[in-house]
Design an enzyme around this catalytic site. Structure first.
Site, short mmCIF file in Angstrom:
data_model
loop_
_atom_site.label_atom_id
_atom_site.label_comp_id
_atom_site.label_asym_id
_atom_site.label_seq_id
_atom_site.Cartn_x
_atom_site.Cartn_y
_atom_site.Cartn_z
N TYR A 7 0.82 -1.22 0.00
CA TYR A 7 0.00 0.00 0.00
C TYR A 7 0.85 1.27 0.00
CZ TYR A 7 -4.09 -2.88 0.26
OH TYR A 7 -5.06 -3.80 -0.07
N HIS A 58 -14.84 0.63 -1.21
CA HIS A 58 -13.69 -0.19 -0.80
C HIS A 58 -12.67 0.60 -0.01
CE1 HIS A 58 -14.57 -3.29 -4.23
NE2 HIS A 58 -15.41 -3.39 -3.20
N CYS A 82 -7.74 3.03 18.50
CA CYS A 82 -8.86 3.93 18.86
C CYS A 82 -9.98 3.94 17.82
CB CYS A 82 -8.33 5.35 19.07
SG CYS A 82 -7.81 6.18 17.55
N ASN A 92 -12.65 2.04 -6.40
CA ASN A 92 -11.25 2.47 -6.35
C ASN A 92 -10.94 3.15 -5.02
OD1 ASN A 92 -11.24 1.56 -8.97
ND2 ASN A 92 -11.47 3.61 -9.87
N ASN A 112 -16.38 0.15 -20.97
CA ASN A 112 -15.19 -0.60 -20.58
C ASN A 112 -14.27 -0.77 -21.79
OD1 ASN A 112 -14.12 -1.80 -18.14
ND2 ASN A 112 -14.23 -3.76 -19.22
N LEU A 113 -13.02 -1.22 -21.49
CA LEU A 113 -12.12 -1.45 -22.62
C LEU A 113 -12.57 -2.66 -23.42
CD1 LEU A 113 -9.48 -0.23 -23.70
CD2 LEU A 113 -8.22 -1.89 -22.33
N GLU A 114 -13.15 -3.61 -22.68
CA GLU A 114 -13.61 -4.86 -23.34
C GLU A 114 -14.78 -5.39 -22.54
OE1 GLU A 114 -10.01 -6.90 -22.65
OE2 GLU A 114 -10.43 -6.97 -20.50
N CYS A 133 -6.97 3.51 12.75
CA CYS A 133 -6.22 3.06 13.94
C CYS A 133 -6.93 1.88 14.59
CB CYS A 133 -6.11 4.22 14.95
SG CYS A 133 -5.25 3.74 16.46
#
Ligand code: BV8
Length: 234
Positions: A52, A108, A119, A91, A201-203, A116
Site C-alpha cells: 500500500y 472499498h 482507537c 477504487n 469498458n475497454l472490453e 487506527c
C-alpha cells in the site's frame, strides 16, 4: 434524471494506476489473497504495508484523466437540470475528487486514509505507513492500517449505495471487470428493479450480457463521449 455510476480500476488506468486483473495489473504481480485480506495483514504487516505504501506514492504522483473530469462534469450538469449523479467507486484513489466530483462513495475505502486499530479513528494519511507509524488521534504506535476494505471485509456505505441504486433511472458501470462482489452484483440488482443499464469498458466485462447498452473503448475517450450524449439529451 438520476444516474448511478459504478467505477473500477479501468477509470484510473490511464492515470497510471494499475488495474487488478489486466496482464501486468497489480494482482498479476501480487496475489490479492496474499495481500488484500485481514489474515495477510496479521501474518505479514510489513509486506502488506509495503504494497500500500508503493501504491500511495504512485497515487500522489498521478493525475486524474479525462474520464474523471467528464464524470465531474456529469455531476454538475445533472445537478443543474435538477437531476443527480451518485458516484460509487471501487477504487481507493482520490482521482474522482481531484477531478472535481464532490460526492463519491468509496465502497472499498481510501488509500489516503489510515485507520487506527487502537482507537478506531480514521485520519488523512499521505506518507508511508509501515509498522512504526503513530496514530494522529491517540498516539499509539504500530496500530495503523490502510483504511481500505479487504477481501472478506464488508464494503462501506452499502445502505446509502443500495438506496441510491433503487432510485436511479440509469445504472452505468465504468472500467470494472465485474469480478468482485457485492459491486459486481449491482447490475443484476438494477435490472431486477427495471433500471436501464450501460457498461463502458475497454472490453466486455464478466457480466457484459446483463447490460442493455455497451460502449467499448478507453475510458478517457468513451466516458467523455457518454457524458456529452447524456447532457445533450437533457
Ligand atoms: C464481502 C480494496 C461480505 C483493496 C478491493 C458474493 C457476494 C458477496 C461476496 C462475495 C461473493 N463472492 C465472493 C465474495 C467474496 C469477495 C469477492 O468478490 N471475491 C472475488 C475475488 C470473487 N468479496 C469480498 O470479500 C467483499 N466483501 O463480500 O463481504 C459481505 C458483502 C456484502 C454484504 C455483507 C457481507 C470485499 C471486496 C473488496 C476487496 N477490496 N479493493 C485494494 O484496492 O487493495 S477489491 C479490488 O478489486 C479493487 O477494489 C477493485 O475495485 C476490485 C474489482 O476490480 P476492478 O475495479 O473491476 O478492476 P479489474 O482490474 O478487475 O478490472 C478493470 C477493468 O477495466 C477491466 O475490465 C479492464 O478491461 C478495464 N480497463 C482497463 N484499462 C481500461 C479499462 N477500461 C477503460 N479504459 C481503460 N483504459
Amino acid at each position: 434524471m438520476r444516474i448511478f455510476a459504478l467505477t473500477g480500476a479501468g477509470v484510473s488506468a490511464e492515470s497510471g494506476l494499475g488495474t487488478f486483473r489486466d496482464a501486468g495489473g497489480i494482482w498479476a504481480r501480487f496475489d490479492p489473497m496474499k495481500l488484500a485480506t485481514p489474515e495477510a495483514f496479521a501474518r505479514d504487516p510489513d509486506l502488506v504495508h509495503a504494497f500500500y505504501d508503493a501504491r500511495r506514492r504512485n497515487l500522489l504522483a498521478a493525475e486524474p484523466n479525462a474520464a474523471h473530469v467528464a464524470l465531474a462534469r456529469l455531476e454538475a450538469g445533472l445537478a443543474a437540470r435538477g437531476g443527480e449523479l451518485f458516484l460509487c467507486t471501487q477504487n481507493i484513489d482520490d482521482l474522482h475528487e481531484r477531478a472535481g466530483s464532490t460526492r463519491v462513495a468509496h465502497m472499498h475505502g481510501e488509500l489516503l486514509k489510515a485507520r487506527c486499530l487502537a482507537c478506531g479513528q480514521t485520519s488523512r494519511w499521505r506518507e508511508d505507513m509501515g509498522v512504526t507509524a503513530s496514530c494522529p488521534s491517540c498516539g499509539e504506535t504500530g496500530r495503523l492500517r490502510p483504511h481500505v476494505v479487504w477481501f472478506g471485509e464488508i464494503p462501506l456505505d452499502l445502505d446509502a449505495i443500495f438506496a441510491a441504486l433503487a432510485e436511479a433511472d440509469l445504472f452505468v458501470a465504468i472500467g470494472t471487470s465485474g469480478s468482485v462482489y457485492p459491486a459486481a452484483g449491482f447490475v443484476a440488482e438494477a435490472r431486477a428493479l427495471g433500471i436501464r443499464t450501460c457498461e463502458i469498458n475497454l472490453e466486455p466485462s464478466d457480466n457484459a450480457a446483463l447490460f442493455d447498452e455497451r460502449r467499448y473503448g478507453r475510458a478517457s475517450e468513451a466516458v467523455p463521449a457518454f457524458v456529452e450524449a447524456v447532457l445533450a439529451a437533457r
